[in-house]
Scaffold this motif. Structure first.
Motif, mmCIF file in Angstrom:
data_model
loop_
_atom_site.group_PDB
_atom_site.id
_atom_site.type_symbol
_atom_site.label_atom_id
_atom_site.label_comp_id
_atom_site.label_asym_id
_atom_site.label_seq_id
_atom_site.Cartn_x
_atom_site.Cartn_y
_atom_site.Cartn_z
ATOM 1 N N GLU A 81 -12.410 -2.672 -1.490
ATOM 2 C CA GLU A 81 -11.995 -3.893 -1.450
ATOM 3 C C GLU A 81 -11.297 -4.359 -2.858
ATOM 4 O O GLU A 81 -10.023 -4.770 -2.980
ATOM 5 N N ILE A 82 -11.991 -4.124 -3.909
ATOM 6 C CA ILE A 82 -11.492 -4.537 -5.311
ATOM 7 C C ILE A 82 -10.090 -3.926 -5.607
ATOM 8 O O ILE A 82 -9.177 -4.529 -6.346
ATOM 9 N N PHE A 83 -9.942 -2.678 -4.977
ATOM 10 C CA PHE A 83 -8.591 -2.026 -5.323
ATOM 11 C C PHE A 83 -7.512 -2.238 -4.221
ATOM 12 O O PHE A 83 -6.424 -1.934 -4.515
ATOM 13 N N ARG A 84 -7.999 -2.782 -3.199
ATOM 14 C CA ARG A 84 -6.910 -3.474 -2.138
ATOM 15 C C ARG A 84 -6.329 -4.660 -2.678
ATOM 16 O O ARG A 84 -5.585 -5.196 -1.881
ATOM 17 N N ARG A 85 -7.133 -5.507 -3.402
ATOM 18 C CA ARG A 85 -6.647 -6.884 -3.957
ATOM 19 C C ARG A 85 -5.673 -6.734 -5.124
ATOM 20 O O ARG A 85 -5.754 -5.521 -5.589
ATOM 21 N N LYS A 86 -5.022 -7.801 -5.368
ATOM 22 C CA LYS A 86 -3.972 -7.600 -6.542
ATOM 23 C C LYS A 86 -4.913 -7.619 -7.852
ATOM 24 O O LYS A 86 -6.224 -8.032 -7.747
ATOM 25 N N LYS A 87 -4.549 -6.999 -8.815
ATOM 26 C CA LYS A 87 -5.031 -7.057 -10.067
ATOM 27 C C LYS A 87 -5.282 -8.357 -10.846
ATOM 28 O O LYS A 87 -4.571 -9.248 -10.294
ATOM 29 N N CYS A 88 -6.398 -8.591 -11.678
ATOM 30 C CA CYS A 88 -6.574 -9.687 -12.008
ATOM 31 C C CYS A 88 -5.578 -9.739 -13.320
ATOM 32 O O CYS A 88 -4.829 -9.017 -13.828
#
Length: 391
Positions: free
Chosen positions: A384-391
């Motif tokens: 999930e963390i890599f399917r979301r946009k970068k911070c």
């Protein structure tokens, strides 16, 4: 032999073109045997050197592509395997380009391998015909113009090969705490951390984040008093780690981190879902891109992943294990799934070219960490963390 995680610069050409002499010039040592007798170089010869403004690279000297000796066919096969694994090809010729040299150029173009030409022994014979559209260096190993050679290497070596993006750049901020779960069990090397763990720690230091290393047996106690921004674990410990890390804390694994840096993350994401389509008798290709002694009871690629896949699917599956960078099987279409390791000991180029071949043959490709997560029912959580946009 374990491939080193550095850009590979291969030196290719016909016998007696001066490939070994060129390697010796670059290394400043008698790395390769040089002789007038054709076919002196048999297997690829590798040497690590540091190039200013590039960093450490692996130079690869290869057998001549025109080797017609008793073992010539096998030597040429090794040479062509080295070509497909190269980040940059230095094509050496003496005299004029002939059919062998032209074929090397065509092979580089077909595989999207950057290359330039070195007209060696230019002090003996000047180049007569003009070669358009390709950088050609007039060169003599007797009076070598090393700066000019290095300039062309720097020009043509892709920056992504020697300056890859950070493993967690854009996903972790300075000051945030990241917990790295590092089991110390029978499969852990004595007295050291493995490369993915070391490189993740270094990347977190570069970001300015706080890296906290704990064993899986200490994780639950640590989480009682700390809420990290991210937990990264060895994939083999996914089941337990998932059970103790709160659902609001992002979780992933070292293998999945490397699937982004070294492989085709989107291809792995979609390919992993092919696990649900497996049937009895289907063949699975396990690609373990390093060499090590095998503990049959505890080996991740040969024992654990096959067991997890068969338990999850309930199917009787057949497995082929490919170690190091051995050539892919000839009939790729027979495989219903390929599972690539994180690839910490090989280059991004080497993995991507493998993945492209598999994709072209219609074979879904997964990654060790993603496959393990899928079998444990936590695939969406750990990606999930890599399917979301970068911070």
């Amino acid at each position: 032999m374990v491939q080193l995680n550095r850009p590979h610069i291969g030196i290719f050409g016909k016998m007696n073109a001066g490939k070994s002499s060129l390697l010796n010039v670059l290394t400043g040592q008698d790395t390769s045997v040089v002789a007038q007798h054709p076919g002196t170089t048999t297997d690829p010869v590798k040497k690590i050197i540091e190039i200013l403004d590039v960093g450490p690279v692996t130079l690869v000297d290869t057998a001549g592509v025109d080797d017609a000796s008793l073992l010539g066919e096998q030597r040429v096969k090794r040479t062509m395997e080295s070509l497909e694994q190269a980040d940059l090809a230095v094509l050496v010729f003496a005299g004029e380009l002939d059919a062998y040299d032209q074929q090397l150029m065509a092979d580089c173009t077909a595989h999207n391998i950057p290359f330039f030409l070195v007209h060696n022994k230019c002090d003996e014979q000047k180049l007569q015909a003009e070669i358009n559209g390709v950088d050609v260096l007039e060169f003599s190993c007797r009076q070598p113009n090393v700066p000019a050679l290095l300039a062309l290497i720097k020009k043509h070596l892709p920056k992504s090969a020697h300056a890859p993006s950070g493993i967690l750049d854009g996903y972790v901020k300075a000051g945030e705490e990241v917990v790295l779960v590092i089991p110390v069990d029978a499969s852990a090397p004595a007295g050291r951390l493995i490369l993915p763990q070391v490189q993740t720690i270094r990347n977190l230091l570069d970001i300015g984040a706080v890296a906290v290393c704990v064993k899986d047996t200490e994780l639950a106690a640590y989480l009682k008093t700390h809420t990290p921004a991210l937990v990264v674990t060895d994939s083999q410990a996914f089941k337990y780690v998932n059970s103790v890390v709160p659902p609001f804390v992002p979780l992933t694994s070292f293998s999945i981190l490397f699937s982004r840096q070294k492989g085709d993350f989107d291809a792995f994401l979609s390919g992993t879902r092919a696990i649900d389509s497996l049937r009895d008798g289907d063949k699975i290709l396990i690609m373990e891109s390093c060499s090590h002694t095998v503990n049959k009871c505890d080996d991740i690629g040969r024992t654990k992943i096959p067991a997890w896949l068969q338990k999850y699917t309930g199917k009787k599956l057949e497995f082929t294990v490919l170690a190091n960078l051995d050539a892919l099987p000839e009939r790729l279409s027979q495989y219903k799934l390929a599972v690539q390791c994180g690839g910490c000991m090989v280059t991004r180029t080497q993995i991507l070219r493998r993945v492209e071949k598999l994709k072209s043959a219609g074979v879904p490709v997964s990654n060790y960490g993603m496959t393990i997560a899928y079998c444990h029912g936590i695939f969406n959580r750990v990606t999930e963390i890599f399917r979301r946009k970068k911070c």
